[in-house]
Motif scaffolding. Structure first.
Motif, PDB file in Angstrom:
ATOM      1  N   PHE A 139     -57.515  -6.284  22.322  1.00 44.30           N
ATOM      2  CA  PHE A 139     -56.583  -5.883  23.375  1.00 44.30           C
ATOM      3  C   PHE A 139     -56.021  -4.491  23.109  1.00 44.30           C
ATOM      4  O   PHE A 139     -55.954  -3.647  24.017  1.00 44.30           O
ATOM      5  N   GLU A 140     -55.619  -4.239  21.870  1.00 46.04           N
ATOM      6  CA  GLU A 140     -55.023  -2.940  21.544  1.00 46.04           C
ATOM      7  C   GLU A 140     -56.046  -1.809  21.660  1.00 46.04           C
ATOM      8  O   GLU A 140     -55.691  -0.686  22.034  1.00 46.04           O
ATOM      9  N   LYS A 141     -57.308  -2.111  21.348  1.00 44.75           N
ATOM     10  CA  LYS A 141     -58.342  -1.082  21.487  1.00 44.75           C
ATOM     11  C   LYS A 141     -58.599  -0.760  22.962  1.00 44.75           C
ATOM     12  O   LYS A 141     -58.705   0.400  23.342  1.00 44.75           O
ATOM     13  N   ILE A 142     -58.718  -1.813  23.765  1.00 40.37           N
ATOM     14  CA  ILE A 142     -59.032  -1.617  25.179  1.00 40.37           C
ATOM     15  C   ILE A 142     -57.871  -0.976  25.939  1.00 40.37           C
ATOM     16  O   ILE A 142     -58.042  -0.077  26.763  1.00 40.37           O
ATOM     17  N   SER A 143     -56.651  -1.434  25.638  1.00 38.31           N
ATOM     18  CA  SER A 143     -55.473  -0.924  26.359  1.00 38.31           C
ATOM     19  C   SER A 143     -54.947   0.388  25.789  1.00 38.31           C
ATOM     20  O   SER A 143     -54.079   1.036  26.384  1.00 38.31           O
ATOM     21  N   SER A 144     -55.448   0.751  24.604  1.00 39.01           N
ATOM     22  CA  SER A 144     -55.005   1.985  23.918  1.00 39.01           C
ATOM     23  C   SER A 144     -53.507   1.990  23.662  1.00 39.01           C
ATOM     24  O   SER A 144     -52.847   3.029  23.715  1.00 39.01           O
ATOM     25  N   ARG A 145     -52.951   0.827  23.407  1.00 43.74           N
ATOM     26  CA  ARG A 145     -51.535   0.761  23.031  1.00 43.74           C
ATOM     27  C   ARG A 145     -51.319  -0.382  22.038  1.00 43.74           C
ATOM     28  O   ARG A 145     -52.113  -1.329  21.978  1.00 43.74           O
ATOM     29  N   GLU A 146     -50.263  -0.246  21.253  1.00 42.22           N
ATOM     30  CA  GLU A 146     -49.984  -1.227  20.202  1.00 42.22           C
ATOM     31  C   GLU A 146     -48.798  -2.101  20.594  1.00 42.22           C
ATOM     32  O   GLU A 146     -47.819  -1.622  21.159  1.00 42.22           O
ATOM     33  N   LEU A 147     -48.906  -3.372  20.277  1.00 44.67           N
ATOM     34  CA  LEU A 147     -47.823  -4.314  20.565  1.00 44.67           C
ATOM     35  C   LEU A 147     -46.712  -4.146  19.540  1.00 44.67           C
ATOM     36  O   LEU A 147     -46.959  -4.090  18.341  1.00 44.67           O
ATOM     37  N   ARG A 148     -45.470  -4.091  20.022  1.00 43.76           N
ATOM     38  CA  ARG A 148     -44.317  -3.906  19.135  1.00 43.76           C
ATOM     39  C   ARG A 148     -43.231  -4.923  19.467  1.00 43.76           C
ATOM     40  O   ARG A 148     -43.138  -5.401  20.604  1.00 43.76           O
ATOM     41  N   ASP A 149     -42.392  -5.225  18.478  1.00 46.63           N
ATOM     42  CA  ASP A 149     -41.266  -6.116  18.729  1.00 46.63           C
ATOM     43  C   ASP A 149     -40.090  -5.299  19.272  1.00 46.63           C
ATOM     44  O   ASP A 149     -40.214  -4.086  19.513  1.00 46.63           O
ATOM     45  N   PHE A 150     -38.944  -5.952  19.456  1.00 48.51           N
ATOM     46  CA  PHE A 150     -37.792  -5.273  20.054  1.00 48.51           C
ATOM     47  C   PHE A 150     -37.256  -4.141  19.189  1.00 48.51           C
ATOM     48  O   PHE A 150     -36.589  -3.237  19.683  1.00 48.51           O
ATOM     49  N   GLU A 151     -37.541  -4.189  17.899  1.00 48.92           N
ATOM     50  CA  GLU A 151     -37.066  -3.142  16.997  1.00 48.92           C
ATOM     51  C   GLU A 151     -38.093  -2.032  16.813  1.00 48.92           C
ATOM     52  O   GLU A 151     -37.876  -1.101  16.039  1.00 48.92           O
ATOM     53  N   GLY A 152     -39.211  -2.155  17.508  1.00 43.60           N
ATOM     54  CA  GLY A 152     -40.238  -1.119  17.440  1.00 43.60           C
ATOM     55  C   GLY A 152     -41.280  -1.314  16.362  1.00 43.60           C
ATOM     56  O   GLY A 152     -42.148  -0.456  16.167  1.00 43.60           O
ATOM     57  N   HIS A 153     -41.217  -2.437  15.621  1.00 41.69           N
ATOM     58  CA  HIS A 153     -42.198  -2.687  14.566  1.00 41.69           C
ATOM     59  C   HIS A 153     -43.524  -3.158  15.171  1.00 41.69           C
ATOM     60  O   HIS A 153     -43.540  -3.916  16.142  1.00 41.69           O
ATOM     61  N   LEU A 154     -44.614  -2.719  14.580  1.00 39.77           N
ATOM     62  CA  LEU A 154     -45.938  -3.120  15.044  1.00 39.77           C
ATOM     63  C   LEU A 154     -46.163  -4.602  14.736  1.00 39.77           C
ATOM     64  O   LEU A 154     -46.083  -5.021  13.584  1.00 39.77           O
ATOM     65  N   LEU A 155     -46.420  -5.381  15.776  1.00 38.83           N
ATOM     66  CA  LEU A 155     -46.561  -6.829  15.595  1.00 38.83           C
ATOM     67  C   LEU A 155     -47.828  -7.211  14.837  1.00 38.83           C
ATOM     68  O   LEU A 155     -47.836  -8.182  14.084  1.00 38.83           O
ATOM     69  N   LYS A 156     -48.909  -6.454  15.024  1.00 38.82           N
ATOM     70  CA  LYS A 156     -50.140  -6.763  14.287  1.00 38.82           C
ATOM     71  C   LYS A 156     -49.929  -6.559  12.791  1.00 38.82           C
ATOM     72  O   LYS A 156     -50.351  -7.375  11.975  1.00 38.82           O
ATOM     73  N   GLU A 157     -49.255  -5.467  12.436  1.00 41.41           N
ATOM     74  CA  GLU A 157     -48.965  -5.218  11.020  1.00 41.41           C
ATOM     75  C   GLU A 157     -48.042  -6.294  10.459  1.00 41.41           C
ATOM     76  O   GLU A 157     -48.192  -6.728   9.314  1.00 41.41           O
ATOM     77  N   LYS A 158     -47.071  -6.719  11.274  1.00 45.14           N
ATOM     78  CA  LYS A 158     -46.146  -7.773  10.863  1.00 45.14           C
ATOM     79  C   LYS A 158     -46.911  -9.072  10.576  1.00 45.14           C
ATOM     80  O   LYS A 158     -46.656  -9.766   9.588  1.00 45.14           O
ATOM     81  N   LEU A 159     -47.877  -9.393  11.446  1.00 45.31           N
ATOM     82  CA  LEU A 159     -48.691 -10.592  11.277  1.00 45.31           C
ATOM     83  C   LEU A 159     -49.550 -10.480  10.019  1.00 45.31           C
ATOM     84  O   LEU A 159     -49.669 -11.442   9.245  1.00 45.31           O
ATOM     85  N   GLU A 160     -50.147  -9.327   9.792  1.00 48.19           N
ATOM     86  CA  GLU A 160     -50.996  -9.120   8.617  1.00 48.19           C
ATOM     87  C   GLU A 160     -50.190  -9.241   7.324  1.00 48.19           C
ATOM     88  O   GLU A 160     -50.670  -9.802   6.326  1.00 48.19           O
TER      89      GLU A 160
END
Length: 410
Positions: A132-153
């Motif tokens: 999704f992030e590759k196709i949409s060219s944007r990264e999912l973030r939480d309310f504080e601006g942290h990258l959710l994929k990195e948080k999951l990893e």
């Protein structure tokens, strides 16, 4: 009820039928008292045959390689490793944050997303997020601006940070039994897809030395050339070559990385006990692509090279054969190396060995209605890591008192 298989190779099998209260060894019905537990009796027979045969393999095959995966970490007592379901539960809060955002995206298949979440398939979920992030060219973030994929990893890495259970000595005992061999024989090679450091901790506890591709100087920096090095008694090398090699040394290859690996500013892989961003291949579809990057490619190359050597025994423990790049290397050795044997130790509670569990190595005999191995050089044992280690034979010729003490404690 169908037969439950506990051991299968090209010449024999052990299975039982609980509804009929019968168990068979080499297709021969075994006599037993009515009061006995036939599942336990069949297991005794399976481990007896396994122990006898593995002793023959160890004496016959010069090179001993081990491949371990999540199943070995699952047998770590109170500090058990996580299944895919377990990882999902561990990361569920972050997963729900991501799902909430993905539910509002009209560009993605909500049906696929629902299927993944209902199956608790963390590998497919992480792959879905990456795509999704590759196709949409944007990264999912939480309310504080942290990258959710990195948080999951980070949560996945944290869940795989395990301490060896002080009441569980099976990692230690397994290493001791493996290393009880002639010092001049090729070093045992232990390959693992686990990120945790249970085998490293076990090695430290028994005083074993690991050659893991990292330098002996600090910071410990990875280089494939380090696998070519060994440890010897220098003063003995000219007297008797057989006695020159230091005992209790093995090679460790972490095929998917480790929780204490990180990239430094030069791009090199170094060891760091407190890294914030471990260098590991996360459970996602791009792990196959990642396996062709260094240092993973280096270790996969060693794995393939070892399985092509004449006189190699590969013991696979707790590996579900879900990683195609590893599975293909093993299957190539089975079909192409005439002096190679594969022993698979697998476990599925309440089911025994099934064709569905190992479709590439088992076939259903329609005439006899029995399961058989496809290849003559494959043996399969149904066992947990703990029970496998307890029944793994000890080479008394190279035994140490320390090994005996460990065995007596179990």
């Amino acid at each position: 009820m169908e037969n439950t298989y506990l051991y299968i190779n090209n010449s024999t099998s052990v299975y039982y039928n609980s509804s009929k209260q019968e168990y068979y060894v080499a297709n021969t019905l075994q006599k037993h008292e009515e009061s006995v537990n036939i599942a336990e009796k069949a297991a005794e027979a399976a481990y007896k045959i396994f122990s006898e045969e593995i002793s023959k393999y160890i004496s016959h095959f010069k090179n001993i390689a081990i491949l371990t995966a999540a199943g070995t970490s699952m047998d770590n007592g109170t500090h058990s490793g996580k299944t895919r379901d377990g990882l999902w539960t561990e990361c569920e809060t972050t997963i729900n944050e991501i799902v909430t955002q993905l539910r509002s995206e009209s560009s993605i298949s909500q049906e696929n997303l629902s299927s993944i979440t209902s199956n608790h398939d963390i590998e497919s979920f992480l792959s879905f997020v990456i795509l999704f992030e590759k196709i949409s060219s944007r990264e999912l973030r939480d309310f504080e601006g942290h990258l959710l994929k990195e948080k999951l990893e980070k949560q996945i890495a944290s869940a795989c940070t395990l301490q060896l259970d002080e009441n569980n000595h099976h990692h230690e005992l397994f290493l001791q039994k493996l290393l009880a061999r002639k010092n001049s024989d090729p070093r045992v090679q232990l390959y693992t897809t686990n990120y945790d450091k249970l085998f490293e901790q076990a090695a430290q506890n028994i005083g074993a030395t690991i050659i893991d591709g990292f330098s002996f100087t600090l910071p410990r920096r990875f280089s494939g050339n380090n696998f070519e090095k060994d440890i010897v008694y220098r003063e003995r090398t000219r007297v008797k070559n057989e006695e020159s090699f230091v005992p209790n040394v093995f090679q460790l290859y972490k095929l998917h990385g480790s929780i204490d690996w990180e990239k430094d500013e030069k791009g090199s892989i170094i060891q760091n006990e407190h890294t914030e961003k471990p260098c590991i291949i996360y459970p996602a579809s791009d792990k196959y692509e990642s396996s062709y990057e260094q240092p993973y490619f280096e270790m996969m190359a060693h794995f393939q090279q070892t399985l092509r050597k004449e006189g190699t025994l590969l013991i696979v423990v707790g590996f579900g054969f879900k990683d195609k790049h590893i599975q293909n290397v093993i299957k190539e050795a089975v079909t192409q190396n005439p002096n190679f044997h594969l022993l698979i130790v697998c476990y599925e509670k309440g089911k025994g060995i099934t064709k569905e569990l190992l479709p590439d190595f088992l076939k259903q005999d329609e005439k006899e209605g029995k399961i058989k191995v496809i290849y003559n050089n494959v043996s399969i044992l149904h066992s947990t890591f703990k029970d496998f280690v307890e029944n793994y034979p000890l080479n008394q010729s190279y035994n140490t008192d320390n090994t005996q003490d460990h065995a007596a404690c179990l």
